[in-house]
Design a protein around this motif. Sequence first.
Motif, PDB file in Angstrom:
ATOM      1  N   GLN A  98       0.875  -1.398  -0.093  1.00  0.00           N
ATOM      2  CA  GLN A  98       0.058   0.117   0.088  1.00  0.00           C
ATOM      3  C   GLN A  98       0.721   1.398  -0.062  1.00  0.00           C
ATOM      4  O   GLN A  98       1.625   1.210   0.700  1.00  0.00           O
ATOM      5  CB  GLN A  98      -0.853   0.057   1.270  1.00  0.00           C
ATOM      6  CG  GLN A  98      -1.834   1.055   1.349  1.00  0.00           C
ATOM      7  CD  GLN A  98      -3.105   0.991   0.334  1.00  0.00           C
ATOM      8  OE1 GLN A  98      -3.375  -0.160  -0.025  1.00  0.00           O
ATOM      9  NE2 GLN A  98      -4.050   1.888   0.060  1.00  0.00           N
ATOM     10  N   VAL A  99       0.459   2.202  -1.037  1.00  0.00           N
ATOM     11  CA  VAL A  99       1.164   3.412  -0.862  1.00  0.00           C
ATOM     12  C   VAL A  99       0.193   4.505  -0.717  1.00  0.00           C
ATOM     13  O   VAL A  99      -0.794   4.612  -1.467  1.00  0.00           O
ATOM     14  CB  VAL A  99       2.057   3.712  -2.267  1.00  0.00           C
ATOM     15  CG1 VAL A  99       2.972   5.000  -2.365  1.00  0.00           C
ATOM     16  CG2 VAL A  99       3.136   2.496  -2.432  1.00  0.00           C
ATOM     17  N   GLN A 100       0.744   5.462   0.254  1.00  0.00           N
ATOM     18  CA  GLN A 100      -0.249   6.812   0.126  1.00  0.00           C
ATOM     19  C   GLN A 100       0.660   7.896  -0.345  1.00  0.00           C
ATOM     20  O   GLN A 100       1.788   7.908  -0.167  1.00  0.00           O
ATOM     21  CB  GLN A 100      -0.442   7.024   1.835  1.00  0.00           C
ATOM     22  CG  GLN A 100      -1.387   6.051   2.130  1.00  0.00           C
ATOM     23  CD  GLN A 100      -2.004   6.126   3.495  1.00  0.00           C
ATOM     24  OE1 GLN A 100      -1.339   6.854   4.475  1.00  0.00           O
ATOM     25  NE2 GLN A 100      -3.183   5.759   3.755  1.00  0.00           N
ATOM     26  N   LEU A 101      -0.116   8.881  -1.025  1.00  0.00           N
ATOM     27  CA  LEU A 101       0.698   9.851  -1.900  1.00  0.00           C
ATOM     28  C   LEU A 101      -0.005  11.438  -1.314  1.00  0.00           C
ATOM     29  O   LEU A 101      -1.209  11.345  -1.412  1.00  0.00           O
ATOM     30  CB  LEU A 101       0.421   9.712  -3.168  1.00  0.00           C
ATOM     31  CG  LEU A 101       0.973   8.442  -3.673  1.00  0.00           C
ATOM     32  CD1 LEU A 101       0.528   8.363  -5.015  1.00  0.00           C
ATOM     33  CD2 LEU A 101       2.389   8.150  -3.851  1.00  0.00           C
TER      34      LEU A 101
ATOM     35  N   SER B  76       4.471   7.410   1.507  1.00  0.00           N
ATOM     36  CA  SER B  76       4.558   6.436   2.645  1.00  0.00           C
ATOM     37  C   SER B  76       4.674   5.035   1.863  1.00  0.00           C
ATOM     38  O   SER B  76       4.172   4.449   0.702  1.00  0.00           O
ATOM     39  CB  SER B  76       3.509   6.365   3.238  1.00  0.00           C
ATOM     40  OG  SER B  76       2.462   5.804   2.792  1.00  0.00           O
ATOM     41  N   GLY B  77       5.244   3.855   2.464  1.00  0.00           N
ATOM     42  CA  GLY B  77       5.268   2.726   2.082  1.00  0.00           C
ATOM     43  C   GLY B  77       6.768   2.245   1.822  1.00  0.00           C
ATOM     44  O   GLY B  77       7.438   3.116   1.281  1.00  0.00           O
ATOM     45  N   ARG B  78       7.329   1.112   2.087  1.00  0.00           N
ATOM     46  CA  ARG B  78       8.557   0.624   2.185  1.00  0.00           C
ATOM     47  C   ARG B  78       8.921   0.368   0.475  1.00  0.00           C
ATOM     48  O   ARG B  78      10.164   0.262   0.198  1.00  0.00           O
ATOM     49  CB  ARG B  78       8.951  -0.338   2.992  1.00  0.00           C
ATOM     50  CG  ARG B  78       9.170   0.030   4.341  1.00  0.00           C
ATOM     51  CD  ARG B  78       9.210  -1.238   5.327  1.00  0.00           C
ATOM     52  NE  ARG B  78       7.971  -1.903   5.289  1.00  0.00           N
ATOM     53  CZ  ARG B  78       7.958  -3.237   6.028  1.00  0.00           C
ATOM     54  NH1 ARG B  78       9.026  -3.519   6.700  1.00  0.00           N
ATOM     55  NH2 ARG B  78       6.850  -3.884   6.116  1.00  0.00           N
TER      56      ARG B  78
ATOM     57  N   ASP C 168      13.556  11.011  -5.744  1.00  0.00           N
ATOM     58  CA  ASP C 168      14.500  10.833  -4.657  1.00  0.00           C
ATOM     59  C   ASP C 168      13.878   9.310  -3.802  1.00  0.00           C
ATOM     60  O   ASP C 168      12.973   9.351  -3.217  1.00  0.00           O
ATOM     61  CB  ASP C 168      14.656  11.755  -3.733  1.00  0.00           C
ATOM     62  CG  ASP C 168      15.671  11.681  -2.684  1.00  0.00           C
ATOM     63  OD1 ASP C 168      16.029  10.452  -2.480  1.00  0.00           O
ATOM     64  OD2 ASP C 168      16.462  12.700  -2.147  1.00  0.00           O
ATOM     65  N   ASN C 169      14.507   8.346  -4.003  1.00  0.00           N
ATOM     66  CA  ASN C 169      14.285   6.969  -3.598  1.00  0.00           C
ATOM     67  C   ASN C 169      14.476   6.832  -1.973  1.00  0.00           C
ATOM     68  O   ASN C 169      14.030   5.818  -1.435  1.00  0.00           O
ATOM     69  CB  ASN C 169      14.808   5.698  -4.569  1.00  0.00           C
ATOM     70  CG  ASN C 169      13.685   5.640  -5.684  1.00  0.00           C
ATOM     71  OD1 ASN C 169      12.672   6.432  -5.903  1.00  0.00           O
ATOM     72  ND2 ASN C 169      14.107   5.074  -6.500  1.00  0.00           N
ATOM     73  N   VAL C 170      15.378   7.627  -1.725  1.00  0.00           N
ATOM     74  CA  VAL C 170      15.787   7.621  -0.129  1.00  0.00           C
ATOM     75  C   VAL C 170      14.759   8.614   0.642  1.00  0.00           C
ATOM     76  O   VAL C 170      14.226   8.123   1.616  1.00  0.00           O
ATOM     77  CB  VAL C 170      17.293   8.333  -0.049  1.00  0.00           C
ATOM     78  CG1 VAL C 170      17.592   8.291   1.526  1.00  0.00           C
ATOM     79  CG2 VAL C 170      18.342   7.440  -0.744  1.00  0.00           C
TER      80      VAL C 170
ATOM     81  N   CYS D 257      -0.509  13.173  -8.531  1.00  0.00           N
ATOM     82  CA  CYS D 257       0.662  12.353  -8.334  1.00  0.00           C
ATOM     83  C   CYS D 257       0.049  11.011  -8.196  1.00  0.00           C
ATOM     84  O   CYS D 257      -0.873  10.611  -7.590  1.00  0.00           O
ATOM     85  CB  CYS D 257       1.476  12.705  -6.916  1.00  0.00           C
ATOM     86  SG  CYS D 257       2.811  11.300  -6.717  1.00  0.00           S
ATOM     87  N   ALA D 258       0.756   9.830  -9.061  1.00  0.00           N
ATOM     88  CA  ALA D 258       0.158   8.546  -8.963  1.00  0.00           C
ATOM     89  C   ALA D 258       1.376   7.677  -8.975  1.00  0.00           C
ATOM     90  O   ALA D 258       2.408   7.638  -9.275  1.00  0.00           O
ATOM     91  CB  ALA D 258      -0.664   8.250 -10.380  1.00  0.00           C
ATOM     92  N   ALA D 259       1.001   6.298  -8.467  1.00  0.00           N
ATOM     93  CA  ALA D 259       2.064   5.144  -8.362  1.00  0.00           C
ATOM     94  C   ALA D 259       1.488   4.044  -9.043  1.00  0.00           C
ATOM     95  O   ALA D 259       0.411   3.802  -8.875  1.00  0.00           O
ATOM     96  CB  ALA D 259       2.413   5.052  -6.924  1.00  0.00           C
ATOM     97  N   LYS D 260       2.547   3.295  -9.604  1.00  0.00           N
ATOM     98  CA  LYS D 260       2.230   2.147 -10.532  1.00  0.00           C
ATOM     99  C   LYS D 260       3.113   1.193 -10.325  1.00  0.00           C
ATOM    100  O   LYS D 260       4.179   1.215 -10.110  1.00  0.00           O
ATOM    101  CB  LYS D 260       2.364   2.664 -11.886  1.00  0.00           C
ATOM    102  CG  LYS D 260       2.336   1.583 -12.991  1.00  0.00           C
ATOM    103  CD  LYS D 260       2.379   2.268 -14.375  1.00  0.00           C
ATOM    104  CE  LYS D 260       2.236   1.150 -15.480  1.00  0.00           C
ATOM    105  NZ  LYS D 260       3.636   0.317 -15.602  1.00  0.00           N
ATOM    106  N   ARG D 261       2.411  -0.163  -9.690  1.00  0.00           N
ATOM    107  CA  ARG D 261       3.198  -1.340  -9.019  1.00  0.00           C
ATOM    108  C   ARG D 261       4.091  -1.808 -10.193  1.00  0.00           C
ATOM    109  O   ARG D 261       5.252  -2.098 -10.003  1.00  0.00           O
ATOM    110  CB  ARG D 261       2.297  -2.184  -8.559  1.00  0.00           C
ATOM    111  CG  ARG D 261       1.773  -1.851  -7.239  1.00  0.00           C
ATOM    112  CD  ARG D 261       0.980  -3.147  -6.613  1.00  0.00           C
ATOM    113  NE  ARG D 261      -0.028  -3.643  -7.619  1.00  0.00           N
ATOM    114  CZ  ARG D 261      -1.527  -3.256  -7.182  1.00  0.00           C
ATOM    115  NH1 ARG D 261      -1.662  -2.458  -6.229  1.00  0.00           N
ATOM    116  NH2 ARG D 261      -2.302  -3.627  -7.857  1.00  0.00           N
TER     117      ARG D 261
END
Length: 124
Positions: A1-4, A25-27, A73-75, A96-100
């Motif tokens: 799960q990712v929160q943006l 958020s999310g590892r 920035d992945n850190v 903003c959007a995230a794609k697995r």
Amino acid sequence: QVQLVESGGGLVQAGGSLRLSCAASGRTFSTYAMGWFRQAPGKEREFVCAITWSGGSTSYSDSVKGRFTISRDNVRNTVSLQMNSLKSEDTAVYYCAAKRIPMSAMTPTLYDYWGQGTQVTVSS
């Protein structure tokens, strides 16, 4: 799960600049492709730009190419959108959007997670 969560929107004059940020958020953030989309009133959501999981490849819509720059920035788990030479037609809510699957894409339905959006208004 990712929160943006997006930030950085606002009112700017034509020709000016804004920098949007998206905090995730999310590892597993570093394994996701990320994209920016925008939606103006009465219009469909449209692709702005995207970046692969490593940041090694980016893509832009023709309307923003040469004016906008996406980075990540992945850190710090952030993705940014530097917008220069803004035009009145850039006025929209920016998402903003995230794609697995880590390859970037232009189609909104291919993205799995979305932020709440931030308003960008460019006055002419």
